[in-house]
Design a protein around this motif. Structure first.
Motif, PDB file in Angstrom:
ATOM      1  N   ILE A   1       0.858  -1.184   0.000  1.00  8.58           N
ATOM      2  CA  ILE A   1       0.000   0.000   0.000  1.00  8.58           C
ATOM      3  C   ILE A   1       0.895   1.235   0.000  1.00  8.58           C
ATOM      4  N   PRO A   2       0.809   2.069  -1.028  1.00  9.04           N
ATOM      5  CA  PRO A   2       1.636   3.281  -1.062  1.00  9.04           C
ATOM      6  C   PRO A   2       1.377   4.149   0.168  1.00  9.04           C
TER       7      PRO A   2
ATOM      8  N   ALA B   1       0.900   7.209   0.746  1.00 13.59           N
ATOM      9  CA  ALA B   1      -0.174   8.208   0.656  1.00 13.59           C
ATOM     10  C   ALA B   1      -1.568   7.587   0.738  1.00 13.59           C
ATOM     11  N   GLU B   2      -1.662   6.256   0.584  1.00 11.56           N
ATOM     12  CA  GLU B   2      -2.970   5.589   0.561  1.00 11.56           C
ATOM     13  C   GLU B   2      -3.211   4.701   1.780  1.00 11.56           C
ATOM     14  N   ARG B   3      -2.380   4.802   2.799  1.00 12.04           N
ATOM     15  CA  ARG B   3      -2.466   3.883   3.941  1.00 12.04           C
ATOM     16  C   ARG B   3      -3.604   4.174   4.904  1.00 12.04           C
ATOM     17  N   GLY B   4      -4.159   5.335   4.875  1.00 13.26           N
ATOM     18  CA  GLY B   4      -5.309   5.630   5.719  1.00 13.26           C
ATOM     19  C   GLY B   4      -4.970   5.756   7.191  1.00 13.26           C
ATOM     20  N   GLU B   5      -5.960   5.455   8.019  1.00 13.02           N
ATOM     21  CA  GLU B   5      -5.850   5.611   9.465  1.00 13.02           C
ATOM     22  C   GLU B   5      -5.098   4.440  10.094  1.00 13.02           C
ATOM     23  N   PRO B   6      -4.488   4.683  11.260  1.00 12.11           N
ATOM     24  CA  PRO B   6      -3.835   3.592  11.986  1.00 12.11           C
ATOM     25  C   PRO B   6      -4.853   2.526  12.403  1.00 12.11           C
ATOM     26  N   VAL B   7      -4.392   1.299  12.465  1.00 13.01           N
ATOM     27  CA  VAL B   7      -5.200   0.190  12.968  1.00 13.01           C
ATOM     28  C   VAL B   7      -4.937   0.091  14.465  1.00 13.01           C
ATOM     29  N   ASP B   8      -6.001   0.080  15.245  1.00 16.35           N
ATOM     30  CA  ASP B   8      -5.861  -0.014  16.698  1.00 16.35           C
ATOM     31  C   ASP B   8      -6.699  -1.163  17.227  1.00 16.35           C
TER      32      ASP B   8
ATOM     33  N   GLU C   1       3.520   4.332  12.098  1.00 19.02           N
ATOM     34  CA  GLU C   1       2.352   5.068  12.574  1.00 19.02           C
ATOM     35  C   GLU C   1       1.159   4.148  12.821  1.00 19.02           C
ATOM     36  N   GLY C   2       1.337   2.857  12.562  1.00 20.27           N
ATOM     37  CA  GLY C   2       0.256   1.898  12.776  1.00 20.27           C
ATOM     38  C   GLY C   2      -0.664   1.719  11.585  1.00 20.27           C
ATOM     39  N   ARG C   3      -0.273   2.253  10.423  1.00 21.60           N
ATOM     40  CA  ARG C   3      -1.105   2.147   9.225  1.00 21.60           C
ATOM     41  C   ARG C   3      -0.712   0.927   8.407  1.00 21.60           C
TER      42      ARG C   3
END
Length: 195
Positions: free
Chosen positions: A51-52, A54-61, A169-171
């Motif tokens: 996943i590039p 810029a396209e990773r979105g929000e961190p997974v928690d 960052e957790g993404r």
């Protein structure tokens, strides 16, 4: 080409595929040997998706309780990379990939945290698996499906085994749906780290 000749060619090719795939196994584990049979799990080599940034979105928690009773959160691992592997004990490709996960977890111990997530078993079966395969990294049970739900934007439902690499960052930075190979996982971690 005659029908009989076509049947003979098909049988020869099928035998060659069986011989080639069985020759790849380094351990004698009857369940691991079934990895290509498609019995309710993702079989064969994993399908890799990167996943590039810029396209990773929000961190997974998500929160978890390890097999030893320690409670934690995936947030606690940051800013290290986190490698999340979904598995269950009787899954042949999960058994087949276990040595590769152990090797890579050991190699990247300073740079990445590994978390095994058992998606189906009780504690006894999960602990038996981790002892059988001498798994050194942390493992948890996902008895309520909350961890799988938190990864639902990254992984298809019931994709076991699967491996997700979360960046600093957790993404989600990469995923492998199906059994992961050692060289593939090493490369994905190094690329996510920027090496």
């Amino acid at each position: 080409m005659t029908v009989n000749r076509r049947k003979a060619l098909t049988a020869t090719l099928a035998t060659a595929v069986l011989v080639a795939t069985s020759a790849c196994s380094t351990e004698s584990d009857s369940l691991a040997d079934q990895a290509g049979s498609g019995q309710g799990y993702v079989s064969g080599s994993g399908v890799v998706t990167q996943i590039p940034e810029a396209e990773r979105g929000e961190p997974v928690d998500f929160d978890f309780t390890l097999l030893d009773g320690t409670e934690g959160s995936v947030k606690d691992y940051r800013p290290k990379l986190v490698v999340v592997n979904l598995w269950y004990a009787s899954c042949p490709p999960c058994r087949k990939e276990a040595p590769a996960l152990n090797e890579v977890a050991s190699k990247f111990a300073d740079d990445a945290e590994f978390l095994g997530v058992n998606v189906r078993d009780g504690k006894a079966a999960a602990e038996g698996f981790t002892k059988t395969f001498d798994v050194k990294y942390a493992n948890t049970l996902d008895t309520d499906g909350s961890i799988v739900a938190s990864l639902s934007k990254v992984l298809p439902p019931q994709a076991t085994p699967s491996t997700v690499i979360l960046d600093k960052e957790g993404r989600p930075a990469a995923r492998v749906v199906g059994a992961v190979e050692e060289s593939t996982l090493r490369g994905l971690i190094e690329e996510t780290m920027g090496h």
